[in-house]
Design a protein around this motif. Structure first.
Motif, PDB file in Angstrom:
ATOM      1  N   VAL A   1     -42.935 -43.923 -17.295  1.00  0.00           N
ATOM      2  CA  VAL A   1     -43.264 -42.834 -18.223  1.00  0.00           C
ATOM      3  C   VAL A   1     -43.309 -43.344 -19.666  1.00  0.00           C
ATOM      4  CG1 VAL A   1     -42.718 -40.422 -18.803  1.00  0.00           C
ATOM      5  CG2 VAL A   1     -42.021 -41.330 -16.616  1.00  0.00           C
ATOM      6  N   HIS A   2     -43.065 -44.641 -19.891  1.00  0.00           N
ATOM      7  CA  HIS A   2     -43.019 -45.169 -21.257  1.00  0.00           C
ATOM      8  C   HIS A   2     -44.310 -44.985 -22.057  1.00  0.00           C
ATOM      9  CE1 HIS A   2     -39.292 -47.974 -20.681  1.00  0.00           C
ATOM     10  NE2 HIS A   2     -39.041 -46.703 -20.417  1.00  0.00           N
ATOM     11  N   PRO A   3     -45.497 -44.929 -21.444  1.00  0.00           N
ATOM     12  CA  PRO A   3     -46.703 -44.691 -22.249  1.00  0.00           C
ATOM     13  C   PRO A   3     -46.819 -43.254 -22.772  1.00  0.00           C
ATOM     14  CG  PRO A   3     -47.246 -45.838 -20.199  1.00  0.00           C
ATOM     15  CD  PRO A   3     -45.843 -45.340 -20.060  1.00  0.00           C
ATOM     16  N   TRP A   4     -45.899 -42.399 -22.392  1.00  0.00           N
ATOM     17  CA  TRP A   4     -46.010 -40.979 -22.716  1.00  0.00           C
ATOM     18  C   TRP A   4     -44.917 -40.556 -23.688  1.00  0.00           C
ATOM     19  CZ3 TRP A   4     -49.931 -38.082 -20.308  1.00  0.00           C
ATOM     20  CH2 TRP A   4     -50.611 -38.738 -19.287  1.00  0.00           C
ATOM     21  N   SER A   5     -45.189 -39.451 -24.401  1.00  0.00           N
ATOM     22  CA  SER A   5     -44.192 -38.797 -25.255  1.00  0.00           C
ATOM     23  C   SER A   5     -44.251 -37.301 -24.999  1.00  0.00           C
ATOM     24  CB  SER A   5     -44.457 -39.099 -26.732  1.00  0.00           C
ATOM     25  OG  SER A   5     -44.278 -40.487 -26.999  1.00  0.00           O
ATOM     26  N   CYS A   6     -43.143 -36.610 -25.271  1.00  0.00           N
ATOM     27  CA  CYS A   6     -43.126 -35.187 -24.916  1.00  0.00           C
ATOM     28  C   CYS A   6     -42.126 -34.405 -25.758  1.00  0.00           C
ATOM     29  CB  CYS A   6     -42.815 -35.006 -23.428  1.00  0.00           C
ATOM     30  SG  CYS A   6     -41.463 -36.039 -22.817  1.00  0.00           S
ATOM     31  N   THR A   7     -42.421 -33.118 -25.897  1.00  0.00           N
ATOM     32  CA  THR A   7     -41.574 -32.153 -26.605  1.00  0.00           C
ATOM     33  C   THR A   7     -41.346 -30.968 -25.684  1.00  0.00           C
ATOM     34  OG1 THR A   7     -42.382 -32.763 -28.808  1.00  0.00           O
ATOM     35  CG2 THR A   7     -41.468 -30.552 -28.558  1.00  0.00           C
ATOM     36  N   ALA A   8     -40.105 -30.505 -25.570  1.00  0.00           N
ATOM     37  CA  ALA A   8     -39.821 -29.374 -24.685  1.00  0.00           C
ATOM     38  C   ALA A   8     -38.765 -28.462 -25.293  1.00  0.00           C
ATOM     39  CB  ALA A   8     -39.363 -29.864 -23.312  1.00  0.00           C
ATOM     40  N   VAL A   9     -38.880 -27.172 -24.960  1.00  0.00           N
ATOM     41  CA  VAL A   9     -37.950 -26.146 -25.442  1.00  0.00           C
ATOM     42  C   VAL A   9     -37.559 -25.265 -24.260  1.00  0.00           C
ATOM     43  CG1 VAL A   9     -37.666 -24.131 -26.949  1.00  0.00           C
ATOM     44  CG2 VAL A   9     -38.938 -26.144 -27.764  1.00  0.00           C
ATOM     45  N   PRO A  10     -36.258 -25.042 -24.041  1.00  0.00           N
ATOM     46  CA  PRO A  10     -35.844 -24.151 -22.946  1.00  0.00           C
ATOM     47  C   PRO A  10     -36.287 -22.714 -23.208  1.00  0.00           C
ATOM     48  CG  PRO A  10     -33.978 -25.399 -23.833  1.00  0.00           C
ATOM     49  CD  PRO A  10     -35.108 -25.567 -24.786  1.00  0.00           C
ATOM     50  N   PHE A  11     -36.495 -21.983 -22.128  1.00  0.00           N
ATOM     51  CA  PHE A  11     -36.858 -20.568 -22.220  1.00  0.00           C
ATOM     52  C   PHE A  11     -35.699 -19.755 -21.662  1.00  0.00           C
ATOM     53  CE2 PHE A  11     -40.395 -17.538 -22.696  1.00  0.00           C
ATOM     54  CZ  PHE A  11     -39.814 -16.414 -22.145  1.00  0.00           C
ATOM     55  N   HIS A  12     -35.072 -18.954 -22.548  1.00  0.00           N
ATOM     56  CA  HIS A  12     -33.950 -18.114 -22.140  1.00  0.00           C
ATOM     57  C   HIS A  12     -34.386 -16.661 -22.000  1.00  0.00           C
ATOM     58  CE1 HIS A  12     -31.770 -21.628 -23.810  1.00  0.00           C
ATOM     59  NE2 HIS A  12     -30.883 -21.332 -22.880  1.00  0.00           N
ATOM     60  N   ASP A  13     -33.765 -15.967 -21.077  1.00  0.00           N
ATOM     61  CA  ASP A  13     -34.031 -14.540 -20.911  1.00  0.00           C
ATOM     62  C   ASP A  13     -33.691 -13.816 -22.208  1.00  0.00           C
ATOM     63  OD1 ASP A  13     -34.142 -12.344 -18.364  1.00  0.00           O
ATOM     64  OD2 ASP A  13     -33.208 -11.653 -20.212  1.00  0.00           O
ATOM     65  N   PRO A  14     -34.617 -13.009 -22.770  1.00  0.00           N
ATOM     66  CA  PRO A  14     -34.343 -12.359 -24.048  1.00  0.00           C
ATOM     67  C   PRO A  14     -33.237 -11.312 -23.985  1.00  0.00           C
ATOM     68  CG  PRO A  14     -36.387 -11.534 -23.095  1.00  0.00           C
ATOM     69  CD  PRO A  14     -35.963 -12.696 -22.251  1.00  0.00           C
ATOM     70  N   ASP A  15     -32.882 -10.848 -22.802  1.00  0.00           N
ATOM     71  CA  ASP A  15     -31.837  -9.839 -22.672  1.00  0.00           C
ATOM     72  C   ASP A  15     -30.491 -10.452 -22.286  1.00  0.00           C
ATOM     73  OD1 ASP A  15     -34.379  -7.852 -21.248  1.00  0.00           O
ATOM     74  OD2 ASP A  15     -33.501  -7.591 -23.237  1.00  0.00           O
ATOM     75  N   SER A  16     -30.477 -11.226 -21.226  1.00  0.00           N
ATOM     76  CA  SER A  16     -29.216 -11.761 -20.710  1.00  0.00           C
ATOM     77  C   SER A  16     -28.859 -13.125 -21.278  1.00  0.00           C
ATOM     78  CB  SER A  16     -29.293 -11.865 -19.181  1.00  0.00           C
ATOM     79  OG  SER A  16     -30.214 -12.877 -18.797  1.00  0.00           O
ATOM     80  N   GLY A  17     -29.862 -13.835 -21.818  1.00  0.00           N
ATOM     81  CA  GLY A  17     -29.619 -15.193 -22.292  1.00  0.00           C
ATOM     82  C   GLY A  17     -29.652 -16.229 -21.190  1.00  0.00           C
ATOM     83  N   ALA A  18     -29.878 -15.808 -19.953  1.00  0.00           N
ATOM     84  CA  ALA A  18     -29.917 -16.747 -18.833  1.00  0.00           C
ATOM     85  C   ALA A  18     -31.087 -17.709 -18.978  1.00  0.00           C
ATOM     86  CB  ALA A  18     -30.033 -15.982 -17.516  1.00  0.00           C
ATOM     87  N   LEU A  19     -30.903 -18.935 -18.526  1.00  0.00           N
ATOM     88  CA  LEU A  19     -31.953 -19.943 -18.581  1.00  0.00           C
ATOM     89  C   LEU A  19     -32.996 -19.646 -17.509  1.00  0.00           C
ATOM     90  CD1 LEU A  19     -32.795 -22.617 -19.962  1.00  0.00           C
ATOM     91  CD2 LEU A  19     -31.524 -23.812 -18.172  1.00  0.00           C
ATOM     92  N   LEU A  20     -34.245 -19.446 -17.932  1.00  0.00           N
ATOM     93  CA  LEU A  20     -35.319 -19.138 -16.991  1.00  0.00           C
ATOM     94  C   LEU A  20     -36.228 -20.329 -16.730  1.00  0.00           C
ATOM     95  CD1 LEU A  20     -36.481 -15.582 -18.142  1.00  0.00           C
ATOM     96  CD2 LEU A  20     -34.840 -16.188 -16.358  1.00  0.00           C
ATOM     97  N   GLY A  21     -36.323 -21.257 -17.693  1.00  0.00           N
ATOM     98  CA  GLY A  21     -37.228 -22.377 -17.503  1.00  0.00           C
ATOM     99  C   GLY A  21     -37.403 -23.167 -18.782  1.00  0.00           C
ATOM    100  N   VAL A  22     -38.527 -23.872 -18.874  1.00  0.00           N
ATOM    101  CA  VAL A  22     -38.773 -24.772 -20.005  1.00  0.00           C
ATOM    102  C   VAL A  22     -40.272 -24.839 -20.278  1.00  0.00           C
ATOM    103  CG1 VAL A  22     -38.928 -26.827 -18.510  1.00  0.00           C
ATOM    104  CG2 VAL A  22     -38.259 -27.085 -20.908  1.00  0.00           C
ATOM    105  N   VAL A  23     -40.635 -24.966 -21.566  1.00  0.00           N
ATOM    106  CA  VAL A  23     -42.026 -25.125 -21.989  1.00  0.00           C
ATOM    107  C   VAL A  23     -42.146 -26.500 -22.632  1.00  0.00           C
ATOM    108  CG1 VAL A  23     -43.896 -24.237 -23.436  1.00  0.00           C
ATOM    109  CG2 VAL A  23     -42.285 -22.649 -22.350  1.00  0.00           C
ATOM    110  N   ASP A  24     -43.164 -27.260 -22.220  1.00  0.00           N
ATOM    111  CA  ASP A  24     -43.267 -28.670 -22.604  1.00  0.00           C
ATOM    112  C   ASP A  24     -44.681 -29.023 -23.062  1.00  0.00           C
ATOM    113  OD1 ASP A  24     -44.309 -31.433 -21.204  1.00  0.00           O
ATOM    114  OD2 ASP A  24     -42.358 -31.728 -22.164  1.00  0.00           O
ATOM    115  N   ILE A  25     -44.773 -29.913 -24.059  1.00  0.00           N
ATOM    116  CA  ILE A  25     -46.034 -30.540 -24.447  1.00  0.00           C
ATOM    117  C   ILE A  25     -45.890 -32.037 -24.219  1.00  0.00           C
ATOM    118  CG2 ILE A  25     -47.480 -31.202 -26.414  1.00  0.00           C
ATOM    119  CD1 ILE A  25     -47.327 -28.462 -27.469  1.00  0.00           C
TER     120      ILE A  25
END
Length: 466
Positions: free
Chosen positions: A172-196
C-alpha cells in the motif's frame, strides 16, 4: 500539532522526512514486530509507531499483497441495503464522489469494523486499487491489513491521514489516504468510516477538513430524516395503506421503526429530493434516481413543504402564476404519477387532497433544520444555491425566498469570515455588498484574502455608479 494528526502537505520538506522515517521504521520490522531501535527513528510519527505495534499484536502481516474479501457479492448487497450508512450515500456522492472523478482520488465508505461497503471515484484509480483489493467487501481493519486511514481512524475514533510508507502493509506504500469516523448523531455510536484514497493529494491539508465537513453534513441529514420520520409516525400511528394492510399491523410497524430497526431505517431514510441550485429536481428513492421535469419539480417541492396535503385548488394557486386550471393540474398529475410509478409505486402521490404517500427529504428542508439548530456551517455545505431558480410558481418563489433569506440572515449574524466568503461565491450573493463588508470586518488585517474582497467591493461600487 499537525504531525500528530496528519502528515505535511505535498511538497513540504516535512513530508519527505516523514517518508524517510517510515521507510526506516519498516527496516526495523522483524516478522511484523518493531525492534526497540525504532522508538528513536526521526520522522516516524508516534501515532504510526503505536498503530504498527497494534497491527503486529493483532497478527497483521506487512508482506501480504492484498486485503482479504470479507463478503461475497450477494452478502455485500444485502448488508449495504440494510446498513444505516446507506441513507447518507447521496450526501457522500454529491460532496465527495462527484468531484473525485478524473481527479486521481477514490472515495470509500466502510462499516464500523473496517469492511469497505462502497468504493467510487476515478475509474483508472479504481482499477489500480483492485490490485491491493481496495474494493467493496474487503476488510481494511487494523487487525487485517494493519495501519491504514480507514482502519486506524476507526481504532482511534478520530480523523487521520496516512501517507505512503506509513502504511503497515508494504503493497500500500504507493498510496495515501484520509479517513474520518462516522458516529451516530443521536447515540454517538460508531457506524462506520468515510475515506479518500489516492496520490499525495489525498493527504493535502484541506482534504481532512473536506471529509470532516462531509461527515458533519451527512450526520445532519441523518438526524433531520429521523426527526421527520418520528414526526410522521407520531402523527399517523395507525395509517391504513393502499395495499390493504390492517391499521393494527401498520401501527406495529411504526413501533418497530421507532425502536430503530436497522432494516427499516435503511429503507426509510433513503428518499431525497434535491432542489437547491437546480432548475430540474433530482428525486432519489431506494437507491434509484430520476431527473424530473421543471413542472414536476415544482409540484414535488410544494407537496414536500405541505405535509398535510393540498387540494387541487390550493395547489393551482401555488403552482401557476396566473389563473391555473384544475383540469391542467390533473393532467400534469397523471403524467407525474406515471413517472413515479416507474421509479417506485409507493411514491405515487395520493389525491383529495394531493399528498405525498412517502416521506421525501428535500435538501431545502435539511438547510432549514440546520439553521434552526444553529448549525450554519453545515447548512452552507448543503446549500447549493437558490431553490429551483428559474421557477415562476408563486409557492416555489415564496419557499425559495424563505430559504434564501434565512440562509443569508444566519450567515450575516453568526457566520465566520470563511463562511461569509463561501456564501459570497453563490450566484445569488454575487452583488451582495453587505456580505462582503461583513467578511472584511472579520478578516485579520494582514489576511491575503482582503484584497479580493476589496476588489469585489470596488467592482460593485463602479457598477452601481454607472
Amino acid at each position: 500539532m499537525r504531525n500528530l494528526i496528519h502528515p505535511a502537505a505535498p511538497g513540504d520538506d516535512t513530508a519527505g522526512r516523514l517518508q524517510r522515517g517510515a521507510l526506516a521504521g519498516h527496516e526495523q520490522l522483524d516478522g511484523g514486530l518493531l525492534f526497540p531501535a525504532a522508538q528513536e527513528i526521526p520522522g516516524l510519527r508516534k501515532l504510526i509507531r503505536e498503530s504498527w505495534q497494534r497491527s503486529a499484536s493483532l497478527k497483521a502481516n506487512p508482506d501480504n499483497p492484498e486485503a482479504p474479501l470479507a463478503m461475497d457479492a450477494d452478502e455485500l448487497e444485502e448488508y449495504r441495503r440494510q446498513h444505516p450508512l446507506a441513507s447518507i450515500m447521496p450526501v457522500i456522492h454529491k460532496l465527495l464522489v462527484q468531484p473525485s472523478h478524473d481527479s486521481g482520488l477514490l472515495v470509500a465508505v466502510g462499516d464500523e469494523v473496517g469492511r469497505l461497503l462502497w468504493v467510487e471515484g476515478d475509474p483508472g484509480m479504481q482499477r489500480r486499487a483492485e490490485g491491493m483489493m481496495f474494493v467493496p467487501g474487503a476488510d481494511w481493519s487494523e487487525a487485517t491489513v494493519g495501519t491504514s486511514a480507514p482502519g486506524t481512524a476507526l481504532a482511534l475514533g478520530r480523523g487521520i491521514q496516512i501517507s505512503g510508507a506509513e502504511h503497515y502493509q508494504r503493497s500500500v506504500h504507493p498510496w495515501s489516504c484520509t479517513a474520518v469516523p462516522f458516529h451516530d448523531p443521536d447515540s454517538g455510536a460508531l457506524l462506520g468510516v468515510v475515506d479518500i484514497t489516492g496520490t499525495a493529494a489525498a493527504v493535502a491539508p484541506h482534504t481532512l477538513s473536506l471529509v470532516e465537513a462531509t461527515v458533519a453534513a451527512a450526520q445532519a441529514q441523518l438526524r433531520v430524516e429521523r426527526l421527520q420520520l418520528a414526526a410522521t409516525l407520531a402523527s399517523r400511528p395507525a395509517r391504513r395503506r393502499n395495499t390493504g394492510t390492517a391499521a393494527g399491523s401498520g401501527s406495529a410497524r411504526a413501533g418497530s421503526a421507532r425502536a430503530g430497526s436497522g432494516a427499516k431505517e435503511g429503507s426509510l431514510y433513503r428518499n431525497s429530493l434535491q432542489l437547491l441550485g437546480r432548475d430540474q429536481a433530482l428525486l432519489s428513492i431506494e437507491g434509484k434516481t430520476v431527473a424530473l421535469s421543471a413542472r414536476h419539480s415544482e409540484i414535488l417541492a410544494l407537496l414536500s413543504a405541505h405535509h398535510d396535503g393540498l387540494s387541487a385548488e390550493e395547489l393551482c394557486v401555488l403552482l401557476y402564476p396566473g389563473d391555473g386550471s384544475t383540469m391542467t393540474l390533473r393532467a400534469e398529475m397523471v403524467r407525474l404519477r406515471k413517472v413515479l410509478q416507474q421509479l417506485n409505486p409507493a411514491a405515487v402521490p395520493e389525491s383529495r387532497p394531493y399528498k405525498l404517500a412517502m416521506d421525501l427529504v428535500p435538501d431545502s428542508g435539511q438547510v432549514l433544520s440546520c439553521l434552526q439548530r444553529g448549525a450554519h456551517r453545515i447548512a452552507l455545505e448543503i446549500y447549493r444555491g437558490a431553490l429551483l431558480p428559474k421557477s415562476e410558481a408563486p409557492g416555489v418563489i415564496d419557499l425559495r425566498e424563505r430559504v434564501a433569506s434565512l440562509m443569508r440572515e444566519a450567515v450575516l449574524t453568526d457566520g465566520s469570515a470563511e463562511t461569509l466568503l463561501k456564501y459570497a461565491e453563490l450566484p445569488e450573493a454575487r452583488d451582495d455588498v453587505g456580505v462582503r463588508l461583513a467578511a472584511l470586518k472579520l478578516l485579520p488585517p494582514r489576511s491575503p484574502k482582503r484584497a479580493a474582497v476589496v476588489a469585489d467591493l470596488e467592482r460593485l461600487e463602479a457598477e452601481l455608479s454607472a
